[in-house]
Write an enzyme that holds these catalytic residues in place. Structure first.
Site, mmCIF file in Angstrom:
data_model
loop_
_atom_site.group_PDB
_atom_site.id
_atom_site.type_symbol
_atom_site.label_atom_id
_atom_site.label_comp_id
_atom_site.label_asym_id
_atom_site.label_seq_id
_atom_site.Cartn_x
_atom_site.Cartn_y
_atom_site.Cartn_z
ATOM 1 N N ASP A 23 0.835 -1.204 0.000
ATOM 2 C CA ASP A 23 0.000 0.000 0.000
ATOM 3 C C ASP A 23 0.870 1.255 0.000
ATOM 4 O OD1 ASP A 23 -2.324 1.406 -0.040
ATOM 5 O OD2 ASP A 23 -2.819 1.104 2.064
ATOM 6 N N ASN A 54 -10.450 -2.907 -6.773
ATOM 7 C CA ASN A 54 -9.610 -1.946 -7.513
ATOM 8 C C ASN A 54 -10.170 -1.571 -8.888
ATOM 9 O OD1 ASN A 54 -6.437 -3.180 -6.170
ATOM 10 N ND2 ASN A 54 -7.675 -1.449 -5.512
HETATM 11 C C1 FPP Z 1 -1.757 0.101 -3.586
HETATM 12 O O1 FPP Z 1 -1.257 1.417 -3.526
HETATM 13 C C2 FPP Z 1 -1.147 -0.614 -4.709
HETATM 14 C C3 FPP Z 1 -1.834 -1.206 -5.735
HETATM 15 C C4 FPP Z 1 -3.294 -1.211 -5.840
HETATM 16 C C5 FPP Z 1 -1.126 -1.865 -6.859
HETATM 17 C C6 FPP Z 1 0.033 -2.699 -6.429
HETATM 18 C C7 FPP Z 1 0.741 -3.188 -7.624
HETATM 19 C C8 FPP Z 1 2.063 -3.213 -7.775
HETATM 20 C C9 FPP Z 1 3.040 -2.801 -6.754
HETATM 21 C C10 FPP Z 1 2.630 -3.746 -9.039
HETATM 22 C C11 FPP Z 1 2.830 -5.230 -8.913
HETATM 23 C C12 FPP Z 1 3.285 -5.795 -10.183
HETATM 24 C C13 FPP Z 1 3.239 -7.103 -10.514
HETATM 25 C C14 FPP Z 1 3.723 -7.558 -11.821
HETATM 26 C C15 FPP Z 1 2.699 -8.129 -9.619
HETATM 27 P P1 FPP Z 1 -2.267 2.618 -3.709
HETATM 28 O O2 FPP Z 1 -2.346 2.963 -5.149
HETATM 29 O O3 FPP Z 1 -3.592 2.261 -3.108
HETATM 30 O O4 FPP Z 1 -1.590 3.764 -2.908
HETATM 31 P P2 FPP Z 1 -2.312 4.924 -2.096
HETATM 32 O O5 FPP Z 1 -3.017 4.268 -0.951
HETATM 33 O O6 FPP Z 1 -1.185 5.783 -1.657
HETATM 34 O O7 FPP Z 1 -3.244 5.617 -3.036
#
Ligand code: FPP
Length: 266
Positions: free
Chosen positions: A35, A83
């Protein structure tokens, strides 16, 4: 992802475990809620997508370290069933990112003996990604190293409902006596059927929530929450999480403390 040395039989060698970690009390299975990608990017005046791109690098580092330190399974929450409600351009970016990373990393994953699987409702993903997932799963199926589970279009409640549905169908067809359904039979219907439950859940960015992740499997996991945003997660942070884990007494609802090593060996 090219750092794990292998033996002549192609088995990964546990090496370079930091001396402040107890090799006998390592978790067998680590789960991660990655996260804070968006906040990491916003703090730098960058578009959110750059946070996801940086998040991939943190995931590659974490996978490499876990494999290197002898952890048997790593399960990462890459995309939840919730998501899809994000802006369309962010969802498309993430799907394309998953495709690109798979294409770029598959050879290394194969070489490093990583066994990759994707857990979730994969049929809803773009066809090109589905094909890549199928290829990656097949090509790494016999690998002997870490099990790398990527939860993609995954939701814990959906997984439980689907398991209940399957058991109901098997009961209705006469294949299964409903009186025999127990925890083992139930968990065999989950997407993680052949995996031990996670010992440790790491969540970054300071949120104290499970967010519909592995609801059944995390029943007795130790939880480590760090304020660090996912793209900044690195070897120091992983080591801190493992030291925290090793300091816990795991009782599994009983009275006598069970150390992580006893749990792994039982
Ligand atoms: C949450 O941070 C993250 C995600 C929803 C996506 C996670 C995906 C990756 C790290 C890429 C993984 C890649 C592979 C190939 C498996 P957020 O966007 O919710 O952050 P925020 O809470 O700060 O908005």
């Amino acid at each position: 992802m090219s750092c794990v040395s292998t033996t002549s039989q192609g088995h990964p060698q546990v090496s370079r475990i930091p001396s402040d970690l107890d090799i006998h009390r390592m978790p067998a299975h680590v789960a991660i809620i990655m996260d804070g990608n968006g906040r990491w990017a916003q703090a730098r005046g960058l578009p959110r997508m750059m946070g996801h791109r940086a998040g991939v690098e943190a995931l590659k580092t974490t996978l490499r370290l876990c494999n290197d330190w002898g952890i048997k399974a790593l399960t990462a929450y890459a995309f939840s069933t919730e998501n899809w409600s994000r802006p369309g351009d962010e969802v498309s970016f993430l799907m394309t990112l998953f495709e690109r990373v798979l294409q770029q990393e598959l050879d290394s994953l194969e070489k490093e003996q990583v066994q990759i699987r994707f857990l979730g409702d994969l049929e809803a993903l773009p066809k090109r990604l589905q094909n890549l997932i199928e290829e990656a799963t097949k090509r790494t199926a016999l690998n002997k190293g870490i099990h790398f589970n990527v939860c993609t279009n995954y939701g814990g409640r959906r997984e439980l409902v689907l398991a209940a549905k399957k058991l109901a169908e098997r009961s209705a067809s006469g294949e299964l006596d409903p009186a025999l359904i127990d925890e083992n039979i139930f968990s065999a219907e989950l997407l993680t059927a052949d995996e031990v439950d996670p010992d440790l859940l790491i969540r970054t960015s300071g949120e104290n929530r499970i967010s519909n992740f592995l609801l059944w499997q995390l029943a007795y996991a130790e939880i480590h929450v760090t304020e660090v945003l996912w793209p900044d997660f690195n070897s120091v942070e992983l080591k801190k999480a493992l030291i925290d884990y090793q300091s816990r007494s795991r009782r599994f609802g009983g009275l006598d403390p069970i150390s992580p090593s006893e749990q792994i060996n039982s």
